[in-house]
Each structure stands twice: as C-alpha cells, then as structure tokens.
Write a protein that holds these residues in place. Structure first.
Motif, PDB file in Angstrom:
ATOM      1  N   TYR A  60      -0.998  11.534 -36.329  1.00  0.00           N
ATOM      2  CA  TYR A  60      -2.260  11.009 -36.854  1.00  0.00           C
ATOM      3  C   TYR A  60      -2.059   9.867 -37.829  1.00  0.00           C
ATOM      4  O   TYR A  60      -3.018   9.180 -38.187  1.00  0.00           O
ATOM      5  N   GLN A  61      -0.836   9.653 -38.289  1.00  0.00           N
ATOM      6  CA  GLN A  61      -0.575   8.489 -39.137  1.00  0.00           C
ATOM      7  C   GLN A  61      -0.548   7.207 -38.315  1.00  0.00           C
ATOM      8  O   GLN A  61      -0.695   6.112 -38.853  1.00  0.00           O
ATOM      9  N   ILE A 118       1.921  16.925 -36.107  1.00  0.00           N
ATOM     10  CA  ILE A 118       0.549  16.405 -36.056  1.00  0.00           C
ATOM     11  C   ILE A 118       0.318  15.347 -37.129  1.00  0.00           C
ATOM     12  O   ILE A 118      -0.355  14.334 -36.890  1.00  0.00           O
ATOM     13  N   ASP A 119       0.891  15.544 -38.311  1.00  0.00           N
ATOM     14  CA  ASP A 119       0.734  14.537 -39.384  1.00  0.00           C
ATOM     15  C   ASP A 119       1.333  13.206 -38.961  1.00  0.00           C
ATOM     16  O   ASP A 119       0.742  12.147 -39.208  1.00  0.00           O
ATOM     17  N   GLU A 145      -2.310   4.877 -35.726  1.00  0.00           N
ATOM     18  CA  GLU A 145      -3.699   4.656 -35.338  1.00  0.00           C
ATOM     19  C   GLU A 145      -3.910   4.785 -33.836  1.00  0.00           C
ATOM     20  O   GLU A 145      -4.952   5.254 -33.381  1.00  0.00           O
ATOM     21  N   GLU A 172     -10.454  15.933 -38.771  1.00  0.00           N
ATOM     22  CA  GLU A 172     -10.089  16.141 -37.367  1.00  0.00           C
ATOM     23  C   GLU A 172      -8.665  16.643 -37.194  1.00  0.00           C
ATOM     24  O   GLU A 172      -8.402  17.526 -36.373  1.00  0.00           O
ATOM     25  N   ASP A 173      -7.725  16.097 -37.968  1.00  0.00           N
ATOM     26  CA  ASP A 173      -6.338  16.514 -37.800  1.00  0.00           C
ATOM     27  C   ASP A 173      -6.140  17.981 -38.203  1.00  0.00           C
ATOM     28  O   ASP A 173      -5.336  18.695 -37.589  1.00  0.00           O
ATOM     29  N   TYR A 180      -2.829   6.815 -31.770  1.00  0.00           N
ATOM     30  CA  TYR A 180      -2.926   8.166 -31.248  1.00  0.00           C
ATOM     31  C   TYR A 180      -4.044   8.974 -31.896  1.00  0.00           C
ATOM     32  O   TYR A 180      -4.156  10.166 -31.683  1.00  0.00           O
ATOM     33  N   THR A 181      -4.850   8.333 -32.714  1.00  0.00           N
ATOM     34  CA  THR A 181      -5.970   9.046 -33.322  1.00  0.00           C
ATOM     35  C   THR A 181      -7.051   9.282 -32.271  1.00  0.00           C
ATOM     36  O   THR A 181      -7.455   8.373 -31.558  1.00  0.00           O
ATOM     37  N   VAL A 201      -3.232  13.254 -27.458  1.00  0.00           N
ATOM     38  CA  VAL A 201      -2.438  14.038 -28.405  1.00  0.00           C
ATOM     39  C   VAL A 201      -1.248  14.675 -27.692  1.00  0.00           C
ATOM     40  O   VAL A 201      -0.127  14.682 -28.208  1.00  0.00           O
TER      41      VAL A 201
END
Length: 507
Positions: A28-29, A24-25, A31, A45-46, A33-34, A105
């Motif tokens: 989310y790094q 997940i980290d 952009e 959110e993450d 896929y945010t 996601v």
C-alpha cells in the motif's frame, strides 16, 4: 488490575500476523497497487484488507465470524490499530466492493515474492480442482432438455395459430407472429366487450382461452431464450447460481457420483506459492490451459518457461500454444501410465504398436499387413481448433491371427492418426522422462496438488459462500493471499527461503 492496551507487547516477533502486516504495508506504500474500491468506511482500506486476509488465514471465511474475532482475538485488535471492530455488514460490503481490484493485491504479493527471489516464473506447476458452488443441487437446467422442449414448442405453434384463425373466426396474414396474434385477440375482446374472468364459477370465453394459450407459449419461449443466453458454451447451469456448472465431484457426499453445481479452479504454483489463479466454468481442464496462460502472460510479471501439467491438460492445441510461445512442455501423455503395463504391447490395434514408414506413408501391423493411406479428416474441438487426421485402412484383416487384439470391426482395420499431435506428444514424453523432468513431475505432485490438499483439508474450504463468478473469484483470491502469507511465514520459520524445488530422491 487493568489490561495494558498496548497490544504490541502481546504479539510475538515471529508471528504470521506481523508477516501479513509488513507485506500489506509495503504494497500500500506503492501507489500503483492501491485498490480503488471507492471505500469510504471509518476504517482505512489497508486495515480492512489485513483483517479480511487474516480471517482467511485462520479458516474464518464468514463475515460474522471475522466480526467476532475482531472483538475477541488480540491479533485482530492489533491489526485494527486503535479502530473499533467493524460489524459483519461492513466486512461483507468491503469484500463486495473490491470486485476485480482484489487481483491487483494478489499479484502485488506475487511481485513481492518475486523481488524476494522466492519465485521466478521458470517452473510453473498447473493443476485444477472442482469446488462446490453455493447453489441448490436440484435446480439444474440442461441444454439438451431445453433444446428438445423448445423444438417441440415451435412445432406446435402453427397448429395453435391455425386453430385460433379458423375455430375462433380470427383472420390475419399468413406470417402472423405470436405477439401480433395476442394483440389481435386482445383488440377483439375489447371490441366485443368481453372481459377476462378468473376463479371458480366463471366461464372463460373462447377468446380468453386462446389468448391465455398464446401468452403461455410466449412466456415459455422467452424463458427458453433466457436459458440459452445463460449457457454460454456450457451444457448446464444452476438456477440458484447461474454461473455454476454441474460437474462430477471427487468427494461426493452421497457416494453415487451425483453431479453438483461447482466451479473449476485453476492454480499455478511455484516455490510452493500460488502465483496465479483463475475461475472457470469448464468441466474439463483441457480447455482452461490456454486462457489461463494467456492471462498470466498479459500481466508481464515474469517470463514463463517450463509448464508442468498432468494428463488432463494434454491436447494438440495446448501443445502448439506452448511451442508458439517458447514454453517447454512437461505434460504427461494420457497413455503414459498404460504404456508401462505389460499388456500394452499386446494391444496391436494401437498406432504405437505398429511400424510407421514415412517414405510410403503406411503402417505395418503385427501380422505384417499394410495399412494404406485412404484419406484425411478434420475434427473441430469445442474451442474451434481444427485438427487434421490421416486415415489408414488395412489391405485385408481376413484370417489374421491377431485380429481379436487389434479391432472389433467386422471388416478391415481403420486407423485415424494425427501426425502433428504424435510428434508433439513424443517431444513432451522425452522431456518428462529426463532426470530434470522427473524432478519437475515429482514437484508438481507435491506443490500443485498439495495446495488444493491444504485448502480443502486443512482450511476446510470445500464450498463457496458467495454466488456469481466475480464474487467467487474474489473469495478464492483472498484464500490464495492467505495461503501465500502463511507459506511465507512457514518458510521463514523453517529457514527454507530461496528453495523452490524439492530434490529428487533415488533408491
């Protein structure tokens, strides 16, 4: 003594929660896929995504259960990273706000697995299962019953209008509708000073009785129109969850084949991972394949090559779609298991057991008699696909010694054959009978059916908690994410990374 609040030392290095956090980290790094879910909660959110997925990984699908785990389980405390435990309403609101964005996601994790060389999109094992909806089993609405009652009501309308016109002295044009007649009766009641009365001891006027009869008719017609707008090509739905269709479930609790409201879940599996998910209201799998593959193609994650399905997906339309999109079909024919039985050859009325002569476009039966081409018919499927079938009729079945095993018709044998479908089926049959085809079929049984076995039996996920197709999709995508993370951890632990197919075992 006091407990050290540094949870890092209590989490094992080889732990599924660390695998989840790393995946997940990394997502989310990036952009692109945010998730843009307009989340303005106190917890980032993450982190909310992590605790929600980890709840599903631990067979905890309820927001209240996840809230308890956040307060008691050290792994959830480690994921919260110093933030306080969210309450159940916060978790539930976050799950609702995700909506369709949860797919971003899910497919980001699929792309993560693609970059790891865990999947390639080369061999896609597709299967479906039915899961019960969170709806009352007895609040059913059937399309056939609605159409029948609506037709009866429409035939009664002229009688009702004629009765009102001539019995109650109401005069109006010939093509007066229900709403116009209601307005006319209401105006007359006001004109004559007649008030509407209710309850015991009050006698309704003839105008009020006629008006209530028309209002009841208009109310029922509006209800039927509403029902017809909800069917959307289906034959039934539940009043509790109007997106759910009544289907026959394998694991029927009453053991009597009762129809229950549910959803048809389609999954595409490769390398033991779920690489695609879709929620359908179709009862059969055959009409779900093309929309599902079209959706996967539109994502452009990988190029689909080999499609492996069971007999429930076989149709001429599906075969043609795979051919037109350069996909190789590994669909087991419907008659494949029957063709291996001894008595299959004794069913002389089947076209497979007759000789076909392309030169004269004729069939020759077991008795040596000719079935001549007599015409062509076109059949239209539920999806609008038109199939062309050739019609053949035997020259004479009189005195044939094999007629009992050929046809039940009193006259001559008639045969209906789609030559295009016959050719496509033969091509798929040739594919699945090769050594590689047998390996793929074996892997489909292990991987595609194994996914639903794990989700239903091991996870205990047999009934949805939410209602509505969008919420159902969110719920199952979270379940798919949990499954993929656990599978990645298992393959890392067992040192099986990079292995996508099980070897075919020979005796």
């Amino acid at each position: 003594m006091r407990l050290n609040m540094n949870y890092e030392i209590y989490i094992e290095e080889s732990s599924p929660v660390r695998v989840l956090s790393n995946v997940i980290d990394e997502i989310y790094q990036k952009e692109e896929y945010t998730i843009v879910s307009k989340w303005n909660g106190a917890i980032p959110e993450d982190i909310m995504m992590k605790i929600l997925i980890y709840g599903y990984m631990n067979d905890s699908f309820s927001s209240r259960k996840i809230e308890q785990l956040c307060k008691r389980d050290i792994h959830f405390m480690w994921l919260l990273d110093g933030f306080g435990a969210p309450d159940h309403s916060t978790i539930s609101r976050f799950r609702q706000k995700m909506g369709e964005q949860i797919e971003r996601v899910f497919y980001a994790v699929v792309k993560y697995l693609l970059n790891m060389k865990e999947i390639s999109g080369e061999n896609l094992f597709i299967d479906g299962t039915k899961i019960e909806a969170n709806a009352n089993r007895y609040t059913f609405v059937w399309k056939k019953a609605v159409s029948k009652n609506e037709q009866k009501l429409r035939t009664k309308l002229p009688e009702i209008l004629d009765e009102i016109k001539y019995a109650y002295g109401v005069r109006s044009p010939e093509n007066t509708g229900v709403s116009d007649m209601i307005s006319t009766l209401s105006s007359l009641m006001i004109k004559f000073g007649i008030k509407r009365v209710y309850g015991k001891g009050h006698h309704k006027s003839v105008y009020q009785k006629a008006l209530e009869k028309l209002e009841e008719y208009a109310e029922k017609m509006a209800l039927y129109e509403h029902y017809n707008s909800l069917f959307d090509g289906r034959n039934s739905f539940s009043k509790t969850d109007t997106d759910a269709t009544f289907m026959r479930m394998k694991d029927d609790h009453m053991r009597n084949g009762q129809l229950k409201p549910g959803y048809n879940i389609q999954s595409a599996v490769e390398g033991e991972y779920i690489v695609g998910l879709d929620v359908s209201s179709e009862r059969s799998d055959v009409n779900t394949l093309i929309p599902f593959l079209s959706k996967l193609n539109s994502l452009e994650l990988f190029v689909l090559k080999n499609i492996i399905c069971d007999a429930g997906y076989e149709s001429e339309e599906n075969y043609l779609y795979l051919r037109s999109h350069n996909m190789t079909s590994y669909i087991k024919p419907v008659n494949y298991e029957q063709s291996k039985k001894r008595n299959f050859r004794t069913k002389y009325g089947r076209p497979e057991n007759m000789e076909y002569h392309e030169m004269g476009d004729i069939f020759v039966c077991k008795a040596g008699r000719i079935l001549w081409r007599v015409g062509t018919k076109h059949e239209k499927s539920k999806t609008g696909f038109v199939s062309e079938k050739a019609l053949y009729r035997c020259e004479s079945c009189e005195g044939c010694p094999h007629k009992q095993n050929c046809t039940k018709a009193k006259g001559n044998k008639t045969l209906s054959v789609s030559h295009r479908f016959k050719e496509l089926r033969a091509e798929s049959l040739e594919n699945i009978t090769t050594e590689f085809g047998r390996q793929l079929r074996m892997n489909r049984s292990i991987q595609a059916e194994g996914v639903f076995g794990v989700l239903k039996q091991d996870y205990g996920f047999r009934r949805f908690l939410c209602r509505g197709k969008n919420n159902i999709r969110t719920e199952f995508l979270l379940l798919g994410l949990a499954y993929n993370i656990k599978k990645l951890f298992a393959k890392i632990s067992e040192n099986r990374l990079g292995i996508s197919l099980f070897e075919l075992k020979t005796a």
